[in-house]
Write a protein that holds these residues in place. Structure first.
Motif, PDB file in Angstrom:
ATOM      1  N   ILE A 165       9.438   4.178   0.109  1.00 19.57           N
ATOM      2  CA  ILE A 165       8.005   4.302  -0.206  1.00 19.57           C
ATOM      3  C   ILE A 165       7.378   5.415   0.623  1.00 19.57           C
ATOM      4  O   ILE A 165       6.596   6.232   0.112  1.00 19.57           O
ATOM      5  CB  ILE A 165       7.286   2.967   0.026  1.00 19.57           C
ATOM      6  CG1 ILE A 165       7.758   1.930  -0.997  1.00 19.57           C
ATOM      7  CG2 ILE A 165       5.772   3.148  -0.053  1.00 19.57           C
ATOM      8  CD1 ILE A 165       7.262   0.524  -0.715  1.00 19.57           C
ATOM      9  N   SER A 166       7.754   5.467   1.906  1.00 22.92           N
ATOM     10  CA  SER A 166       7.216   6.502   2.789  1.00 22.92           C
ATOM     11  C   SER A 166       7.599   7.895   2.308  1.00 22.92           C
ATOM     12  O   SER A 166       6.770   8.813   2.285  1.00 22.92           O
ATOM     13  CB  SER A 166       7.726   6.274   4.218  1.00 22.92           C
ATOM     14  OG  SER A 166       7.325   7.329   5.071  1.00 22.92           O
ATOM     15  N   SER A 193       5.734   8.821  -0.911  1.00 21.38           N
ATOM     16  CA  SER A 193       4.310   9.089  -0.690  1.00 21.38           C
ATOM     17  C   SER A 193       4.086  10.546  -0.306  1.00 21.38           C
ATOM     18  O   SER A 193       3.040  11.134  -0.610  1.00 21.38           O
ATOM     19  CB  SER A 193       3.750   8.155   0.389  1.00 21.38           C
ATOM     20  OG  SER A 193       4.269   8.484   1.662  1.00 21.38           O
ATOM     21  N   GLY A 234       3.488  12.548  -3.248  1.00 18.65           N
ATOM     22  CA  GLY A 234       2.283  12.240  -3.996  1.00 18.65           C
ATOM     23  C   GLY A 234       2.403  11.047  -4.918  1.00 18.65           C
ATOM     24  O   GLY A 234       1.563  10.844  -5.801  1.00 18.65           O
ATOM     25  N   VAL A 235       3.448  10.218  -4.729  1.00 17.83           N
ATOM     26  CA  VAL A 235       3.645   9.044  -5.571  1.00 17.83           C
ATOM     27  C   VAL A 235       2.976   7.841  -4.919  1.00 17.83           C
ATOM     28  O   VAL A 235       3.149   7.596  -3.712  1.00 17.83           O
ATOM     29  CB  VAL A 235       5.143   8.759  -5.785  1.00 17.83           C
ATOM     30  CG1 VAL A 235       5.341   7.531  -6.676  1.00 17.83           C
ATOM     31  CG2 VAL A 235       5.834   9.979  -6.396  1.00 17.83           C
ATOM     32  N   GLU A 236       2.223   7.081  -5.699  1.00 14.54           N
ATOM     33  CA  GLU A 236       1.519   5.913  -5.171  1.00 14.54           C
ATOM     34  C   GLU A 236       2.518   4.867  -4.665  1.00 14.54           C
ATOM     35  O   GLU A 236       3.589   4.672  -5.246  1.00 14.54           O
ATOM     36  CB  GLU A 236       0.639   5.289  -6.249  1.00 14.54           C
ATOM     37  CG  GLU A 236      -0.517   6.183  -6.717  1.00 14.54           C
ATOM     38  CD  GLU A 236      -1.550   6.384  -5.608  1.00 14.54           C
ATOM     39  OE1 GLU A 236      -1.668   5.489  -4.732  1.00 14.54           O
ATOM     40  OE2 GLU A 236      -2.225   7.423  -5.624  1.00 14.54           O
ATOM     41  N   ASP A 237       2.123   4.164  -3.578  1.00 17.23           N
ATOM     42  CA  ASP A 237       3.021   3.172  -2.966  1.00 17.23           C
ATOM     43  C   ASP A 237       3.424   2.078  -3.949  1.00 17.23           C
ATOM     44  O   ASP A 237       4.588   1.660  -3.987  1.00 17.23           O
ATOM     45  CB  ASP A 237       2.336   2.539  -1.746  1.00 17.23           C
ATOM     46  CG  ASP A 237       2.241   3.512  -0.575  1.00 17.23           C
ATOM     47  OD1 ASP A 237       2.688   4.667  -0.727  1.00 17.23           O
ATOM     48  OD2 ASP A 237       1.713   3.104   0.479  1.00 17.23           O
ATOM     49  N   ASP A 238       2.482   1.592  -4.745  1.00 13.56           N
ATOM     50  CA  ASP A 238       2.790   0.511  -5.685  1.00 13.56           C
ATOM     51  C   ASP A 238       3.830   0.954  -6.717  1.00 13.56           C
ATOM     52  O   ASP A 238       4.717   0.174  -7.098  1.00 13.56           O
ATOM     53  CB  ASP A 238       1.518   0.047  -6.397  1.00 13.56           C
ATOM     54  CG  ASP A 238       0.594  -0.738  -5.475  1.00 13.56           C
ATOM     55  OD1 ASP A 238       1.045  -1.140  -4.389  1.00 13.56           O
ATOM     56  OD2 ASP A 238      -0.583  -0.942  -5.852  1.00 13.56           O
ATOM     57  N   GLU A 239       3.733   2.190  -7.150  1.00  9.54           N
ATOM     58  CA  GLU A 239       4.700   2.717  -8.123  1.00  9.54           C
ATOM     59  C   GLU A 239       6.087   2.812  -7.498  1.00  9.54           C
ATOM     60  O   GLU A 239       7.087   2.431  -8.118  1.00  9.54           O
ATOM     61  CB  GLU A 239       4.244   4.095  -8.615  1.00  9.54           C
ATOM     62  CG  GLU A 239       5.179   4.716  -9.646  1.00  9.54           C
ATOM     63  CD  GLU A 239       4.703   6.091 -10.107  1.00  9.54           C
ATOM     64  OE1 GLU A 239       5.533   6.845 -10.658  1.00  9.54           O
ATOM     65  OE2 GLU A 239       3.509   6.414  -9.906  1.00  9.54           O
ATOM     66  N   SER A 240       6.153   3.306  -6.264  1.00  6.84           N
ATOM     67  CA  SER A 240       7.448   3.426  -5.578  1.00  6.84           C
ATOM     68  C   SER A 240       8.042   2.055  -5.288  1.00  6.84           C
ATOM     69  O   SER A 240       9.257   1.851  -5.435  1.00  6.84           O
ATOM     70  CB  SER A 240       7.279   4.204  -4.273  1.00  6.84           C
ATOM     71  OG  SER A 240       6.846   5.517  -4.520  1.00  6.84           O
ATOM     72  N   ARG A 241       7.188   1.124  -4.875  1.00  7.67           N
ATOM     73  CA  ARG A 241       7.669  -0.237  -4.572  1.00  7.67           C
ATOM     74  C   ARG A 241       8.260  -0.886  -5.829  1.00  7.67           C
ATOM     75  O   ARG A 241       9.360  -1.467  -5.790  1.00  7.67           O
ATOM     76  CB  ARG A 241       6.539  -1.089  -4.019  1.00  7.67           C
ATOM     77  CG  ARG A 241       6.980  -2.513  -3.618  1.00  7.67           C
ATOM     78  CD  ARG A 241       5.831  -3.293  -2.998  1.00  7.67           C
ATOM     79  NE  ARG A 241       5.469  -2.747  -1.692  1.00  7.67           N
ATOM     80  CZ  ARG A 241       4.377  -2.014  -1.464  1.00  7.67           C
ATOM     81  NH1 ARG A 241       3.541  -1.735  -2.477  1.00  7.67           N
ATOM     82  NH2 ARG A 241       4.103  -1.562  -0.268  1.00  7.67           N
TER      83      ARG A 241
END
Length: 370
Positions: free
Chosen positions: A135-136, A139, A142-149
């Protein structure tokens, strides 16, 4: 299945026969010892996708992208002791079973032809990095944390299910091509410039590059006796009657009555009555029958895109512009963005287009008597 980049050349110094130990393995140039922070900086590993290999018997590996030494070590802690680290070449092989699993997992997207996933950030990193570290990293892109999670959870579920039935091999490993391997990458404009201009340089790497391409003379297969060609320039399969070619310039398949080529310019597949290129200019696939010919200022990048009917469109840029960052922009002198050109041409018949381009080249060349 093995996948190789078409815009880079590498010549390994390690044996290229091997027995697969993982369902996915990726080629890289591994150092013999894990790098210190100083070595990490000196070798510019913060600018590459980096592969790290565990010191255990498994040989398991993980990938991180463009991070400093401390961040990489933190993100890779799940590997345990790290034995080797090096830049990824991007070329990879996958087993039939992991390929089938990926096709099954993304069947909805594949059937709909919807969305875009890249192997490094969307497959290899979520499969090999802890969730928080993934996630880090994303980010920073530029990818949102919720999307990566959500994506990491999805890939982890797929991984656990897959390994439950396919444990005969590890999941992700590395194939070392050797820390001293030759690696010439043309995938970015700055690298295209660097590695083409290397033809004119001195040194072991440049000597090997010329040997690889069969360069035995700086004016191979050329008729340029009336042109003042600098001793450091390279002119291959070119014809011209007069003019000059500057220091360290590189030219291939160029025909013109007159050349005025600046230092460090690169001219490929161009035909015109007169070609004027400033310092560091890049001209590619340009054809002109006009009296003024082709003119480029210092640092100009001009390419021609031809369609199957033989119509051509010029695209312009500058050597200090990153095409990736400007992908969706309409740059000065252009009517469309690079992205739009890609969309228009992604289903084109390149063989037909190449024949048309050759016809245009020969027509222009014959118009001024070459």
């Amino acid at each position: 299945m093995s996948v190789f980049w078409g815009d880079q050349i590498f010549v390994p110094t390690s044996p290229f026969e091997y027995t697969p130990t993982h369902h996915v393995d990726i080629m890289c140039t591994l150092e013999e010892d894990p790098p210190t922070e100083k070595v990490w900086k000196d070798k510019g590993l913060d600018k590459y996708g980096v592969i790290a290999v565990s010191g255990g018997d498994s040989g398991d590996a993980a990938q991180v992208e463009k991070v400093d030494h401390a961040t990489a070590m933190r993100m890779l802690k799940n590997l345990g002791d790290i034995a080797q680290v090096g830049p990824s070449l991007g070329s990879f092989s996958v087993s039939a079973s992991i390929l089938e699993a990926l096709c099954d997992e993304f069947k909805t997207e594949l059937d709909a032809k919807d969305g875009k996933l890249d192997t490094d950030p969307h497959f290899w990193m979520p499969l090999t990095l802890p969730q928080d570290e993934y996630i880090s990293l994303m980010s920073q892109k530029g990818v949102e944390d919720d999307e990566s999670r959500a994506h990491h959870i999805r890939m982890t579920k797929m991984k656990d299910s897959f390994l439950a039935d396919n444990s005969e091999l590890g999941l992700f490993g590395a194939v070392n091509v050797g820390s001293n391997a030759c690696w010439w990458d043309y995938g970015q404009l700055k690298l295209y410039l660097t590695n083409n201009l290397k033809l004119s340089e001195e040194g072991a790497d440049a000597d090997l590059l010329r040997r690889f391409f069969g360069v035995t003379s700086r004016t191979m297969n050329s008729e340029v006796s009336g042109v003042a060609v600098d001793g450091s320039a390279c002119v291959f399969s070119c014809k011209a009657k007069s003019g000059s070619v500057g220091a360290n310039a590189a030219m291939a398949s160029v025909e013109a009555e007159e050349l005025q080529i600046g230092d460090n310019a690169i001219i490929v597949n161009c035909a015109a009555k007169k070609i004027v290129a400033g310092k560091g200019a890049v001209l590619y696939n340009l054809v002109s029958e006009s009296d003024e010919g082709i003119v480029a200022e210092d640092g100009d990048v001009i390419v021609s895109v031809t369609d199957k009917e033989g119509s051509s469109m010029l695209l312009r840029s500058k050597i200090d512009i990153c095409g990736g960052q400007a992908w969706k922009k309409v740059l000065d002198g252009n009517s469309v963005s690079f992205e739009e050109v890609h969309k228009q041409n992604r289903d084109s018949d390149v063989s037909t287009i190449e024949k048309k381009r050759q016809e245009l080249f020969k027509k222009a060349s014959s118009s001024f008597g070459l």
